[in-house]
Write an enzyme that holds these catalytic residues in place. Structure first.
Site, short mmCIF file in Angstrom:
data_model
loop_
_atom_site.label_atom_id
_atom_site.label_comp_id
_atom_site.label_asym_id
_atom_site.label_seq_id
_atom_site.Cartn_x
_atom_site.Cartn_y
_atom_site.Cartn_z
N ARG A 155 59.70 -33.48 30.88
CA ARG A 155 58.64 -34.26 30.25
C ARG A 155 57.48 -33.38 29.81
NH1 ARG A 155 57.48 -39.36 34.13
NH2 ARG A 155 55.35 -38.72 33.66
N ARG A 187 46.70 -35.11 36.55
CA ARG A 187 47.29 -36.39 36.96
C ARG A 187 47.06 -36.65 38.44
NH1 ARG A 187 53.01 -35.15 35.12
NH2 ARG A 187 53.62 -37.13 36.04
#
Ligand code: ADP
Ligand code: AMP
Length: 214
Positions: A161, A172
């Protein structure tokens, strides 16, 4: 009605376990991350809006994800239950979910909190690989495919990803702590939360989850 929320930081194994639950209990996995990536791939208006947030490791605005989940929960396959994977991620999302489930006469039965040490999360996310065909999840070290770079189930190429890069992962994880971790407190108040140790063998973790669900 078996409504399940999977809570946990990025890399905790929500997607991995959601697929197993979905297979055994015959209820759909609702992954807001997967739905947003699909929208980005298809170049929809929503996808265009979401992409910048996702690329930077930020959260997509609440109203966008709330809208997606509200629509998805009304699909006929959610009649027996559903597994929310990656939603809610903020207190306003959790509050909106309370309203939506109440309006739709659906019920969250259990909130599974997957617990993993932060040091392991980085290693998991850096080595994550996903099948572009069926969405199956692998890890180069912890859960490798039989043939390198190819899905065991459909033989299609595995990809990494875009947001599984060290710098983006750091952002994140910071956002998780700031925006999502407060949900543990929110759901403690409901008495529905169950903590699951989510390190070690994937099958053993699932066995614990299945016991809770049964
Ligand atoms: P999430 O959906 O919570 O972000 P994933 O299910 O995508 O997490 O898992 C992240 C990565 O960690 C994947 O590469 C997956 O194969 C791997 N993984 C999942 N569970 C375990 C586990 N128990 N031990 C080691 N690696 C795991
Ligand atoms: P995930 O596949 O769950 O790791 O999500 C990938 C990315 O999609 C996240 O880093 C966010 O940018 C976005 N995203 C997914 N779910 C949500 C959510 N509930 N709220 C806001 N952003 C989300």
């Amino acid at each position: 009605m078996l409504g399940i929320i999977l809570l946990g930081p990025p890399g905790a194994g929500k997607g991995t376990q959601a697929k197993k639950i979905s297979g055994e209990f015959a209820i759909p996995q609702i992954s807001t991350g997967d739905m947003l990536r699909e929208a980005v791939k298809n170049g929809t208006e929503m996808g265009k809006k979401a992409k910048a947030f996702m690329d930077q490791g930020g959260l997509v605005p609440d109203e966008v994800v709330i809208g997606i989940v509200k629509d998805r929960l009304q699909a006929p396959d959610c009649g027996k239950g559903f597994i929310l994977d990656g939603f809610p991620r903020t207190i306003p999302q959790a509050q909106a979910l309370d309203r939506v489930t109440s309006d739709l006469k659906k019920e969250i039965r259990v909130v599974l909190s997957l617990e993993v040490d932060e040091t392991e999360l980085m290693e998991r996310l850096c080595g994550r690989r996903t099948c572009t065909g069926c969405g199956a999840m692998y890890h180069v070290k912890f859960n490798p495919p039989k043939a390198q770079g190819k899905c065991d189930k459909c033989g299609i190429a595995l990809i990494q990803r875009d947001d599984d890069k060290e710098e983006t992962i750091k952002t994140r994880l910071i956002n998780y702590k700031k925006m999502t971790e407060p949900l543990l407190q929110y759901y403690k108040g409901t008495g529905k939360i169950r903590s699951v140790m989510a390190t070690g063998d994937i099958g053993a973790i699932y066995a614990n989850i299945a016991n809770i669900l049964r």
